[in-house]
Design a protein around this motif. Structure first.
Motif, PDB file in Angstrom:
ATOM      1  N   VAL A 201      10.989  -7.396  10.125  1.00 39.38           N
ATOM      2  CA  VAL A 201      11.807  -7.847   9.000  1.00 39.38           C
ATOM      3  C   VAL A 201      12.936  -6.864   8.702  1.00 39.38           C
ATOM      4  CG1 VAL A 201       9.926  -9.175   7.987  1.00 39.38           C
ATOM      5  CG2 VAL A 201      10.299  -6.838   7.215  1.00 39.38           C
ATOM      6  N   ASP A 202      13.245  -6.011   9.669  1.00 34.99           N
ATOM      7  CA  ASP A 202      14.441  -5.169   9.565  1.00 34.99           C
ATOM      8  C   ASP A 202      15.613  -6.047  10.000  1.00 34.99           C
ATOM      9  OD1 ASP A 202      16.358  -3.233   9.500  1.00 34.99           O
ATOM     10  OD2 ASP A 202      15.261  -1.768  10.699  1.00 34.99           O
ATOM     11  N   ILE A 203      16.090  -6.880   9.073  1.00 34.51           N
ATOM     12  CA  ILE A 203      17.041  -7.942   9.394  1.00 34.51           C
ATOM     13  C   ILE A 203      18.348  -7.397   9.959  1.00 34.51           C
ATOM     14  CG2 ILE A 203      18.250  -9.961   8.497  1.00 34.51           C
ATOM     15  CD1 ILE A 203      15.213 -10.221   8.363  1.00 34.51           C
ATOM     16  N   CYS A 204      18.847  -6.307   9.387  1.00 30.44           N
ATOM     17  CA  CYS A 204      20.151  -5.775   9.812  1.00 30.44           C
ATOM     18  C   CYS A 204      20.049  -4.808  10.988  1.00 30.44           C
ATOM     19  CB  CYS A 204      20.836  -5.090   8.636  1.00 30.44           C
ATOM     20  SG  CYS A 204      21.257  -6.221   7.297  1.00 30.44           S
ATOM     21  N   GLY A 205      18.847  -4.368  11.320  1.00 29.36           N
ATOM     22  CA  GLY A 205      18.683  -3.451  12.455  1.00 29.36           C
ATOM     23  C   GLY A 205      17.461  -3.802  13.267  1.00 29.36           C
ATOM     24  N   PRO A 206      17.450  -4.991  13.886  1.00 24.91           N
ATOM     25  CA  PRO A 206      16.245  -5.452  14.610  1.00 24.91           C
ATOM     26  C   PRO A 206      16.090  -4.795  15.983  1.00 24.91           C
ATOM     27  CG  PRO A 206      17.993  -7.092  14.794  1.00 24.91           C
ATOM     28  CD  PRO A 206      18.544  -5.994  13.930  1.00 24.91           C
ATOM     29  N   SER A 207      15.428  -3.644  16.012  1.00 26.18           N
ATOM     30  CA  SER A 207      15.288  -2.902  17.269  1.00 26.18           C
ATOM     31  C   SER A 207      13.992  -3.199  18.010  1.00 26.18           C
ATOM     32  CB  SER A 207      15.379  -1.396  16.995  1.00 26.18           C
ATOM     33  OG  SER A 207      14.405  -1.007  16.041  1.00 26.18           O
ATOM     34  N   ILE A 208      13.048  -3.868  17.362  1.00 33.47           N
ATOM     35  CA  ILE A 208      11.744  -4.133  17.975  1.00 33.47           C
ATOM     36  C   ILE A 208      11.858  -4.872  19.323  1.00 33.47           C
ATOM     37  CG2 ILE A 208       9.674  -5.584  17.703  1.00 33.47           C
ATOM     38  CD1 ILE A 208       9.294  -2.913  16.439  1.00 33.47           C
ATOM     39  N   PRO A 209      12.695  -5.923  19.463  1.00 30.03           N
ATOM     40  CA  PRO A 209      12.793  -6.601  20.766  1.00 30.03           C
ATOM     41  C   PRO A 209      13.184  -5.670  21.907  1.00 30.03           C
ATOM     42  CG  PRO A 209      13.764  -7.978  19.069  1.00 30.03           C
ATOM     43  CD  PRO A 209      13.481  -6.646  18.429  1.00 30.03           C
ATOM     44  N   THR A 210      14.099  -4.735  21.648  1.00 28.38           N
ATOM     45  CA  THR A 210      14.515  -3.779  22.683  1.00 28.38           C
ATOM     46  C   THR A 210      13.387  -2.824  23.015  1.00 28.38           C
ATOM     47  OG1 THR A 210      16.839  -3.904  22.007  1.00 28.38           O
ATOM     48  CG2 THR A 210      16.157  -1.945  23.246  1.00 28.38           C
ATOM     49  N   ILE A 211      12.729  -2.292  21.995  1.00 26.34           N
ATOM     50  CA  ILE A 211      11.654  -1.314  22.212  1.00 26.34           C
ATOM     51  C   ILE A 211      10.505  -1.933  23.006  1.00 26.34           C
ATOM     52  CG2 ILE A 211       9.927   0.126  21.041  1.00 26.34           C
ATOM     53  CD1 ILE A 211      11.922   0.459  18.742  1.00 26.34           C
ATOM     54  N   LEU A 212      10.277  -3.229  22.795  1.00 25.72           N
ATOM     55  CA  LEU A 212       9.173  -3.900  23.489  1.00 25.72           C
ATOM     56  C   LEU A 212       9.601  -4.562  24.799  1.00 25.72           C
ATOM     57  CD1 LEU A 212       7.410  -5.517  20.395  1.00 25.72           C
ATOM     58  CD2 LEU A 212       6.593  -3.583  21.741  1.00 25.72           C
ATOM     59  N   GLY A 213      10.893  -4.428  25.164  1.00 23.97           N
ATOM     60  CA  GLY A 213      11.359  -4.951  26.453  1.00 23.97           C
ATOM     61  C   GLY A 213      11.526  -6.447  26.509  1.00 23.97           C
ATOM     62  N   ILE A 214      11.789  -7.091  25.349  1.00 22.23           N
ATOM     63  CA  ILE A 214      11.903  -8.556  25.315  1.00 22.23           C
ATOM     64  C   ILE A 214      13.196  -8.990  24.621  1.00 22.23           C
ATOM     65  CG2 ILE A 214       9.451  -9.131  25.504  1.00 22.23           C
ATOM     66  CD1 ILE A 214       9.280  -9.119  22.467  1.00 22.23           C
TER      67      ILE A 214
ATOM     68  N   MET B  94      17.423 -14.324  17.688  1.00 24.40           N
ATOM     69  CA  MET B  94      18.261 -15.436  17.247  1.00 24.40           C
ATOM     70  C   MET B  94      19.753 -15.132  17.291  1.00 24.40           C
ATOM     71  SD  MET B  94      15.914 -16.442  13.978  1.00 24.40           S
ATOM     72  CE  MET B  94      14.136 -16.661  14.181  1.00 24.40           C
ATOM     73  N   LEU B  95      20.106 -13.908  17.649  1.00 21.82           N
ATOM     74  CA  LEU B  95      21.514 -13.518  17.662  1.00 21.82           C
ATOM     75  C   LEU B  95      22.147 -13.871  19.005  1.00 21.82           C
ATOM     76  CD1 LEU B  95      21.238  -9.985  16.014  1.00 21.82           C
ATOM     77  CD2 LEU B  95      21.744 -12.171  14.910  1.00 21.82           C
ATOM     78  N   PRO B  96      23.378 -14.370  18.994  1.00 21.06           N
ATOM     79  CA  PRO B  96      24.057 -14.701  20.253  1.00 21.06           C
ATOM     80  C   PRO B  96      24.226 -13.492  21.160  1.00 21.06           C
ATOM     81  CG  PRO B  96      25.222 -15.644  18.364  1.00 21.06           C
ATOM     82  CD  PRO B  96      24.179 -14.728  17.814  1.00 21.06           C
ATOM     83  N   SER B  97      24.392 -12.311  20.564  1.00 22.11           N
ATOM     84  CA  SER B  97      24.596 -11.084  21.336  1.00 22.11           C
ATOM     85  C   SER B  97      23.990  -9.921  20.578  1.00 22.11           C
ATOM     86  CB  SER B  97      26.097 -10.846  21.555  1.00 22.11           C
ATOM     87  OG  SER B  97      26.341  -9.518  21.991  1.00 22.11           O
ATOM     88  N   SER B  98      23.571  -8.898  21.322  1.00 21.62           N
ATOM     89  CA  SER B  98      23.018  -7.700  20.682  1.00 21.62           C
ATOM     90  C   SER B  98      24.083  -6.933  19.905  1.00 21.62           C
ATOM     91  CB  SER B  98      22.397  -6.785  21.745  1.00 21.62           C
ATOM     92  OG  SER B  98      23.381  -6.384  22.692  1.00 21.62           O
ATOM     93  N   LYS B  99      25.356  -7.266  20.131  1.00 21.09           N
ATOM     94  CA  LYS B  99      26.446  -6.593  19.422  1.00 21.09           C
ATOM     95  C   LYS B  99      26.741  -7.238  18.071  1.00 21.09           C
ATOM     96  CE  LYS B  99      28.754  -5.386  23.784  1.00 21.09           C
ATOM     97  NZ  LYS B  99      29.984  -5.574  24.596  1.00 21.09           N
ATOM     98  N   ASP B 100      26.206  -8.444  17.839  1.00 26.13           N
ATOM     99  CA  ASP B 100      26.504  -9.164  16.595  1.00 26.13           C
ATOM    100  C   ASP B 100      25.852  -8.477  15.388  1.00 26.13           C
ATOM    101  OD1 ASP B 100      27.808 -10.932  18.159  1.00 26.13           O
ATOM    102  OD2 ASP B 100      26.557 -12.666  17.717  1.00 26.13           O
ATOM    103  N   ALA B 101      26.654  -8.304  14.337  1.00 21.45           N
ATOM    104  CA  ALA B 101      26.142  -7.715  13.100  1.00 21.45           C
ATOM    105  C   ALA B 101      25.558  -8.812  12.215  1.00 21.45           C
ATOM    106  CB  ALA B 101      27.268  -6.993  12.355  1.00 21.45           C
ATOM    107  N   VAL B 102      24.446  -8.494  11.572  1.00 22.35           N
ATOM    108  CA  VAL B 102      23.841  -9.424  10.615  1.00 22.35           C
ATOM    109  C   VAL B 102      24.347  -9.035   9.227  1.00 22.35           C
ATOM    110  CG1 VAL B 102      21.707 -10.338   9.672  1.00 22.35           C
ATOM    111  CG2 VAL B 102      21.802  -9.656  12.070  1.00 22.35           C
TER     112      VAL B 102
END
Length: 326
Positions: free
Chosen positions: A108-121, A150-158
């Motif tokens: 639920v870190d909406i503005c900094g969702p790093s969990i997908p990267t850390i888990l390799g997904i 759900m973001l189009p790109s990892s560069k997109d800011a929420v």
């Protein structure tokens, strides 16, 4: 003669808008828009004109979804950059190492969702079915939900205001088909703001088993953790314990440990003693932790001989004991 101050209604923290003035009575109060504190507030007219509201219609659906989740654990940090998401990932991997256990991680870190990267997904997407949104699975018994999918790109800011964040957290709880879980670990942003108040409100009926607080040794981080402990007390969340991350540096070659962030005021252990909170342990700074996070692999599996791995596992064993699962 001294004026006698009338007792004031204590607002539910979850009903206080993020931009509210000090001493806001809360949107659910009979004094909403009418109290002295409301004068000059941008929300005064809206609050005053609102009719009394009933319970959030999402709560029954959340209660139903969460009825199949045995343990719900929040991972909190008052300050950013202390390794909270990394700890969340290691905790998830450690729980899932037992093939008999089903584990979920909700980011639920909406503005900094790093969990997908850390888990390799990070490249995965959320799929929906008749039973709701399906978590993204790292392995058969470890599912993840994050706005990062759900973001189009990892560069997109929420760039969302509070109500939209709250709405997504509600959806993560009521619309995601979590199934039967032994553990749901919730990774939160730093601080004590919208996301924290929302998760407490939405899980009030279902129950939160407790929170793990993450810090680093220096006083500038400990100050924010004191506020986080105070937040937990105010909203009635049990503090399971305090973890000190980056507690010294371990040389990968010689295994010698040296201090990078000096605990000038005694570090997390001293803070735990002062506040009566359980000190779960200290995780030394191993540069391979960051490398594992960048590559999306489990540090515990990749470097089982690291002192940091031993520290993680000791902390997790202690957590299980506190929860009565050991």
């Amino acid at each position: 003669m001294l004026a006698v101050q009338r007792p004031t209604e204590v607002p539910d923290p979850s009903s206080v808008p993020s931009n509210a003035p000090e001493h806001c009575p809360g949107t659910e109060s009979e004094l909403a828009g009418k109290a002295d504190a409301c004068n000059g507030c941008a929300n005064q007219e809206i609050c005053a004109s609102n009719k009394p509201k009933g319970p959030d219609p999402a709560l029954p659906f959340i209660r139903e979804r969460m009825s199949t989740v045995k343990r719900k654990i929040l991972v909190l940090s008052g300050k950013g950059g202390v390794g909270k998401s990394t700890f969340t990932a290691q905790l998830g991997w450690a729980f899932a190492a037992d093939e008999q256990l089903q584990t979920g991680i909700m980011d639920v870190d909406i503005c900094g969702p790093s969990i997908p990267t850390i888990l390799g997904i990070a490249a995965e997407q959320v799929h929906s079915s008749s039973s709701g949104w399906s978590p993204v699975y790292v392995q058969d018994n470890l599912g993840v939900m994050s706005v990062g999918f759900m973001l189009p790109s990892s560069k997109d800011a929420v760039m969302w205001r509070g109500p939209k964040k709250n709405g997504l957290i509600s959806q993560f709880l009521k619309d995601v088909d979590w199934g039967d879980l032994d553990y749901l670990v919730v990774d939160t942003p730093p601080g004590t703001s919208d996301e924290h108040l929302s998760i407490v409100q939405f899980l009030k009926e279902s129950g939160i088993d407790g929170a793990v607080l993450i810090t680093t040794p220096q006083e500038v981080a400990l100050q924010d953790v004191r506020r986080e402990i105070n937040f937990c007390k105010k909203v009635g969340i049990r503090v399971l314990g305090l973890v000190e991350n980056m507690s010294g540096f371990v040389c990968p070659g010689c295994k010698t440990e040296s201090q990078i962030f000096k605990p000038s005021t005694g570090g997390a252990k001293r803070l735990a003693e002062e506040t009566g909170v359980e000190f779960l342990g200290a995780v030394p700074l191993d540069p391979r932790i960051g490398k594992s996070a960048d590559y999306g692999v489990s540090f515990l599996d990749e470097y089982p001989d690291s002192p940091a791995t031993a520290a993680y596992l000791d902390i997790i064993d202690r957590l299980k004991h506190i929860l009565g699962d050991a």
